[in-house]
Design an enzyme around this catalytic site. Structure first.
Site, PDB file in Angstrom:
ATOM      1  N   GLU A  18       8.668  61.285  93.494  1.00  0.00           N
ATOM      2  CA  GLU A  18       8.928  60.253  94.515  1.00  0.00           C
ATOM      3  C   GLU A  18       8.450  60.716  95.897  1.00  0.00           C
ATOM      4  O   GLU A  18       7.946  59.914  96.687  1.00  0.00           O
ATOM      5  CB  GLU A  18      10.413  59.895  94.501  1.00  0.00           C
ATOM      6  CG  GLU A  18      10.822  59.128  93.245  1.00  0.00           C
ATOM      7  CD  GLU A  18      12.307  58.900  93.156  1.00  0.00           C
ATOM      8  OE1 GLU A  18      12.715  57.720  93.165  1.00  0.00           O
ATOM      9  OE2 GLU A  18      13.062  59.901  93.108  1.00  0.00           O
TER      10      GLU A  18
ATOM     11  N   GLU B  93      14.565  60.449  85.068  1.00  0.00           N
ATOM     12  CA  GLU B  93      15.966  60.217  85.440  1.00  0.00           C
ATOM     13  C   GLU B  93      16.781  59.560  84.322  1.00  0.00           C
ATOM     14  O   GLU B  93      17.968  59.831  84.175  1.00  0.00           O
ATOM     15  CB  GLU B  93      16.022  59.332  86.698  1.00  0.00           C
ATOM     16  CG  GLU B  93      15.665  60.031  88.002  1.00  0.00           C
ATOM     17  CD  GLU B  93      14.180  60.093  88.266  1.00  0.00           C
ATOM     18  OE1 GLU B  93      13.789  60.461  89.387  1.00  0.00           O
ATOM     19  OE2 GLU B  93      13.379  59.810  87.349  1.00  0.00           O
TER      20      GLU B  93
HETATM   21  N1  T1G Z   1      17.841  70.651  89.338  1.00  0.00           N
HETATM   22  C1  T1G Z   1      18.497  71.836  89.231  1.00  0.00           C
HETATM   23  N2  T1G Z   1      18.147  72.840  88.366  1.00  0.00           N
HETATM   24  C2  T1G Z   1      17.081  72.613  87.595  1.00  0.00           C
HETATM   25  C3  T1G Z   1      16.351  71.397  87.655  1.00  0.00           C
HETATM   26  C4  T1G Z   1      16.768  70.393  88.585  1.00  0.00           C
HETATM   27  N3  T1G Z   1      16.124  69.224  88.716  1.00  0.00           N
HETATM   28  N4  T1G Z   1      15.350  71.472  86.747  1.00  0.00           N
HETATM   29  C5  T1G Z   1      15.461  72.688  86.169  1.00  0.00           C
HETATM   30  N5  T1G Z   1      16.488  73.370  86.669  1.00  0.00           N
HETATM   31  C6  T1G Z   1      16.903  74.736  86.308  1.00  0.00           C
HETATM   32  C7  T1G Z   1      17.373  74.864  84.859  1.00  0.00           C
HETATM   33  O1  T1G Z   1      18.706  74.562  84.723  1.00  0.00           O
HETATM   34  C8  T1G Z   1      17.080  76.331  84.579  1.00  0.00           C
HETATM   35  O2  T1G Z   1      18.101  77.085  85.148  1.00  0.00           O
HETATM   36  C9  T1G Z   1      15.820  76.594  85.371  1.00  0.00           C
HETATM   37  O3  T1G Z   1      15.758  75.567  86.368  1.00  0.00           O
HETATM   38  C10 T1G Z   1      14.569  76.514  84.543  1.00  0.00           C
HETATM   39  O4  T1G Z   1      14.572  75.283  83.847  1.00  0.00           O
HETATM   40  C11 T1G Z   1      16.563  60.952  93.284  1.00  0.00           C
HETATM   41  C12 T1G Z   1      17.922  61.337  90.868  1.00  0.00           C
HETATM   42  C13 T1G Z   1      11.264  71.259  85.170  1.00  0.00           C
HETATM   43  C14 T1G Z   1      10.336  70.712  82.977  1.00  0.00           C
HETATM   44  O5  T1G Z   1      15.165  65.645  85.222  1.00  0.00           O
HETATM   45  O6  T1G Z   1      12.894  68.900  82.807  1.00  0.00           O
HETATM   46  O7  T1G Z   1      15.204  63.528  90.711  1.00  0.00           O
HETATM   47  O8  T1G Z   1      19.052  78.041  83.113  1.00  0.00           O
HETATM   48  O9  T1G Z   1      14.807  76.282  81.570  1.00  0.00           O
HETATM   49  O10 T1G Z   1      11.595  74.782  80.223  1.00  0.00           O
HETATM   50  O11 T1G Z   1      15.188  60.021  91.722  1.00  0.00           O
HETATM   51  O12 T1G Z   1      13.662  72.092  83.709  1.00  0.00           O
HETATM   52  O13 T1G Z   1      17.392  79.327  84.430  1.00  0.00           O
HETATM   53  O14 T1G Z   1      19.680  78.901  85.364  1.00  0.00           O
HETATM   54  O15 T1G Z   1      14.321  73.815  81.856  1.00  0.00           O
HETATM   55  O16 T1G Z   1      10.159  75.521  82.148  1.00  0.00           O
HETATM   56  C15 T1G Z   1      14.867  64.607  87.715  1.00  0.00           C
HETATM   57  C16 T1G Z   1      14.674  68.437  84.907  1.00  0.00           C
HETATM   58  C17 T1G Z   1      16.130  64.960  88.415  1.00  0.00           C
HETATM   59  C18 T1G Z   1      13.734  67.488  85.540  1.00  0.00           C
HETATM   60  C19 T1G Z   1      11.082  73.048  83.509  1.00  0.00           C
HETATM   61  N6  T1G Z   1      14.240  65.812  87.210  1.00  0.00           N
HETATM   62  N7  T1G Z   1      14.066  69.702  84.583  1.00  0.00           N
HETATM   63  O17 T1G Z   1      11.312  73.306  82.188  1.00  0.00           O
HETATM   64  O18 T1G Z   1      12.579  75.531  82.442  1.00  0.00           O
HETATM   65  S1  T1G Z   1      16.994  63.506  88.923  1.00  0.00           S
HETATM   66  C20 T1G Z   1      14.451  66.238  85.967  1.00  0.00           C
HETATM   67  C21 T1G Z   1      13.240  69.825  83.514  1.00  0.00           C
HETATM   68  C22 T1G Z   1      16.112  62.936  90.285  1.00  0.00           C
HETATM   69  C23 T1G Z   1      15.772  61.236  92.037  1.00  0.00           C
HETATM   70  C24 T1G Z   1      16.558  61.627  90.845  1.00  0.00           C
HETATM   71  C25 T1G Z   1      12.759  71.202  83.199  1.00  0.00           C
HETATM   72  C26 T1G Z   1      11.356  71.526  83.757  1.00  0.00           C
HETATM   73  P1  T1G Z   1      18.564  78.400  84.481  1.00  0.00           P
HETATM   74  P2  T1G Z   1      14.125  75.211  82.310  1.00  0.00           P
HETATM   75  P3  T1G Z   1      11.346  74.849  81.675  1.00  0.00           P
END
Ligand code: T1G
Length: 712
Positions: free
Chosen positions: A120, A140
């Protein structure tokens, strides 16, 4: 569950502004986000972005700005850990509004995964350039949310409403090349750094002097959108995802993008976003997200435990499970030797694997060349000698202790020192199997779920003598082959099947007492399971459970049950979907369960034989007995340490047994259902029904009495 600790050092201000002094790019200001591990857009990043933007806009030497991220990825979304907590200003919508109104052109330079709020931010920039390996998406919906910072309003303006709906409803990312074709990015670069790609795009922009208008001002891709699109999506969702809250709100938001001016559409998006934030499904899905990551860290197993290299593996048994397991490794580029006792069995196994890959290719998810690449990694053989240099062997033979111990004795003689010997048993004692070798420290269970090349769950069963390095190696390997590995201890059925066994027992008892299989299945699908207990039994095959029960009855196991109506169906060759008849009847080529009067008659006969007069069973009783018996068993599993944490159990049932992810997981749900209510019911059923399944778990009673959660 503690909030995931930051693994890497977090800079005080995760966003820096700088402008290269001198050289071709000296007119370009650079905003760098550095907030490991995934540059999540938390409070620090939001306020840092605003401050850096102000610096860039005030910098007279900068004619254009580039936003780039340090580390492995562009911003991967809002910081999920902040959800449910009071949010500190600025909000992300404020940040993107400021970007949208920027008086200088802003370029987003994307690498890794630009997801959610991260994408975004990029959509609010004037130009997006991506590295070839980048992925872009709005996931999301997987968290029970919708894009809440303009994504539902800007994405349709770039890619059209229909494509935007598909992308936001699936939550799946697109690759850079596809993003370019869609108009989501303006350029794709390869063999360079994101910073250089960004600076080059800014240079082109300044040289051409033609700054694109902000996405918010564009309407060409949404003009003339067929209004029927939204009604059609709503109808489809009502059928496909009847339980889910946010997908319907997503349709509302994208419809607003097409029917309302930008500012009003954005306000509508905000309303809908906040409604999703309030929905209990959001909490459940976010719990499931972090649970999947938490289970990878096994308590008591140091993160720096030495692991072994796995470059070549072996699989014993070319049946359905063995073939699927070999595919998992070939899919990860690891050569797999597939062993069977007879050429005919081997040929059948290899043919099934090829059919599977070709089916995937027909769906466009593999190329013909990739099919051949993977087939070339699977080496069929009748000879154990071909396993001599394997780093790991997975035994997937018939579920018999005798057969498995014989195999492990042979593996012990054949495999090199240090090779890991794993069994795919779903019920048998891993320690007894390990005892058939002279190296029990190198033995453990790797319990795959059928179909093994599809199901993401892997129960990693630690035996009494399994070494730390073997466990750490296999937990790491699980991730490498695309599985969610969960470490569990040794007991009958480990965690998943042990709980399933109790639900099965109650489902059978409910039918004997008067319910119908259809009623039990309806209550479970209304709860959110994709399949009811009996349609799942038909999918897995009634014969699988029947043979295990026969094995137990033959071995004189005191726990073995007297034959029941399901066994009668198996004796009549009704194995389920694979014979188009089981508890239900199936039309050829269809998986839709059709109630069958012949089965009702078998059940009636079974009741008569047991002297049972059927009674009316309420849906509420079905729900309580099928779900509360699972919670009670899960609590016992925690008491015994077979699972170390509630998240282990939640993750196992989410990824192996279709527990509805929007409910967060079995124990996460139990806390919301109310432990007091569950404990009272368990004690009531213990009194009225009896049986080991209803012996109340001390932990459950204690948590209920103390009013503390059992989950989390
Ligand atoms: N927020 C906080 N922590 C996150 C995070 C996030 N968005 N994404 C990953 N982590 C942490 C995860 O818990 C782990 O921590 C470490 O990073 C590595 O992740 C307003 C409302 C990016 C594809 O849904 O899909 O934006 O266990 O093990 O396999 O519109 O993480 O090491 O302590 O998964 O390489 C939308 C979520 C949010 C993406 C990487 N975004 N993340 O995968 O590593 S809502 C998502 C992923 C939003 C807005 C809205 C994957 C990754 P730890 P990992 P990976």
């Amino acid at each position: 569950m503690p909030s995931p600790a930051q693994t890497e050092a977090v800079p005080s201000n995760p966003v820096q502004y700088a402008r290269p002094n001198g050289g071709v790019w000296s007119q370009v200001g650079v905003i760098t986000v550095d907030y490991p591990p995934v540059n999540a857009v938390g409070h620090g990043v939001r306020s840092g972005l605003l401050a850096a933007l102000d610096d860039g806009l005030a910098d007279d030497g900068a004619d254009a700005l580039v936003i780039v991220c340090a580390g492995r990825t562009f911003m991967a979304g809002a910081d999920i850990r902040e959800f449910g907590k009071p949010s500190a200003p600025p909000t992300l919508p404020e940040v993107v509004a400021r970007l949208d109104a920027a008086s200088k052109p802003v370029v987003a330079a994307i690498h890794g995964t630009a997801l959610g709020g991260g994408l975004e931010v990029a959509l609010a920039c004037h130009v997006r350039v991506a590295l070839k390996s980048a992925k872009l998406g709005l996931p999301e919906v997987k968290l029970g949310l919708l894009p809440g910072a303009g994504g539902t309003q800007r994405l349709p303006r770039l890619v059209g409403a229909a494509k935007a709906l598909d992308m936001i409803l699936s939550g799946d990312p697109v690759g850079a090349e596809e993003a370019l074709a869609l108009g989501l990015v303006d350029a794709v670069e390869d063999g360079t750094s994101p910073l250089e790609a960004g600076l080059r795009a800014a240079e082109r922009l300044l040289a051409e002097g033609n700054v694109p208008q902000p996405v918010s001002a564009r309407t060409d891709r949404i003009a003339g959108t067929d209004p029927g699109l939204f009604a059609a999506k709503r109808a489809e969702l009502a059928k496909r995802q009847p339980h889910l809250f946010s997908p319907h709100r997503i349709v509302d938001a994208v419809e607003a993008a097409v029917t309302l001016p930008f500012a009003e559409g954005t306000a509508r998006e905000r309303e809908l976003f906040l409604a999703c934030m309030e929905s209990p499904q959001r909490a459940g899905l976010i719990h499931a997200f972090f649970a999947e990551r938490e289970v990878a860290k096994v308590p008591g197993l140091p993160a720096d435990t030495p692991t072994r290299d796995i470059r070549k593996i072996g699989v014993i048994g070319a049946g359905t499970m063995g073939g699927g397991i070999a595919m998992c490794f070939a899919n990860a580029g690891i050569p797999a030797v597939l062993v069977d006792t007879a050429q005919e069995g081997l040929d059948r196994g290899i043919a099934a694997i090829r059919r599977n890959y070709e089916a995937t290719a027909r769906k466009g998810r593999l190329t013909a060349a990739q099919v051949e690449e993977r087939m070339a990694l699977i080496h069929p053989t009748l000879s154990y000698a071909d396993l001599a240099d394997a780093d790991l062997v997975v035994e997937a033979a018939f579920e018999s202790m005798e057969v498995k111990q014989t195999i492990f004795r042979k593996l012990d003689e054949t495999c090199k020192p240090g090779a890991i010997l794993a069994t795919n048993t779903s019920t048998l004692d891993v320690d007894a199997i390990a005892a058939a070798t002279g190296r029990p420290q190198d033995v453990l269970g790797m319990h795959f779920f059928s179909p093994a090349n599809v199901m993401r769950l892997l129960e990693v069963v630690r035996g009494a003598k399994t070494s730390d390095s073997v466990l750490a190696t296999v937990m790491g390997l699980a991730r490498r082959i695309g599985k969610v590995g969960v470490a569990v201890g040794v007991c009958y059925g480990f965690v998943g099947n042990r709980i399933l066994h109790q639900r099965g027992r109650e489902s059978m008892a409910l039918v004997e007492e008067g319910a119908s299989p259809e009623q039990v299945d309806r209550v479970l699908t209304e709860f959110g399971f994709p399949l009811g207990h009996f349609s799942m039994t038909d999918l897995a095959g009634i014969d699988v459970g029947w043979r295990i029960r026969e094995e137990r009855r033959k071995s004189g196991d005191p726990e073995a049950q007297a034959p029941n109506w399901l066994d009668t169906l198996a004796e009549r060759g009704r194995y389920g979907q694979k014979t188009s008849a089981g508890v239900y009847r199936y039309e050829p080529g269809s998986r839709t369960p059709i109630p069958d009067p012949e089965v009702a008659a078998v059940i009636e006969e079974d009741r008569r034989r047991r002297g049972i007069t059927p009674r009316t069973v309420s849906d509420e009783e079905v729900r309580e007995r099928c779900l509360y018996v699972m919670v009670n068993e899960a609590a016992k599993i925690l008491e015994e340490g077979i699972a170390a944490r509630p998240v282990d159990i939640d993750t196992i049932w989410l990824h192996g047994y279709g527990f509805p992810s929007w409910r967060g997981g079995l124990l996460f749900w139990a806390d919301r259902e109310g432990l007091g209510r569950i404990a009272e019911a368990v004690q009531r059923y213990h009194r009225d029904i009896g049986g080991p399944q209803w012996r109340p778990s001390a932990l459950l009673l204690q948590c209920a009495a103390e009013g503390r959660p059992i989950g989390c």
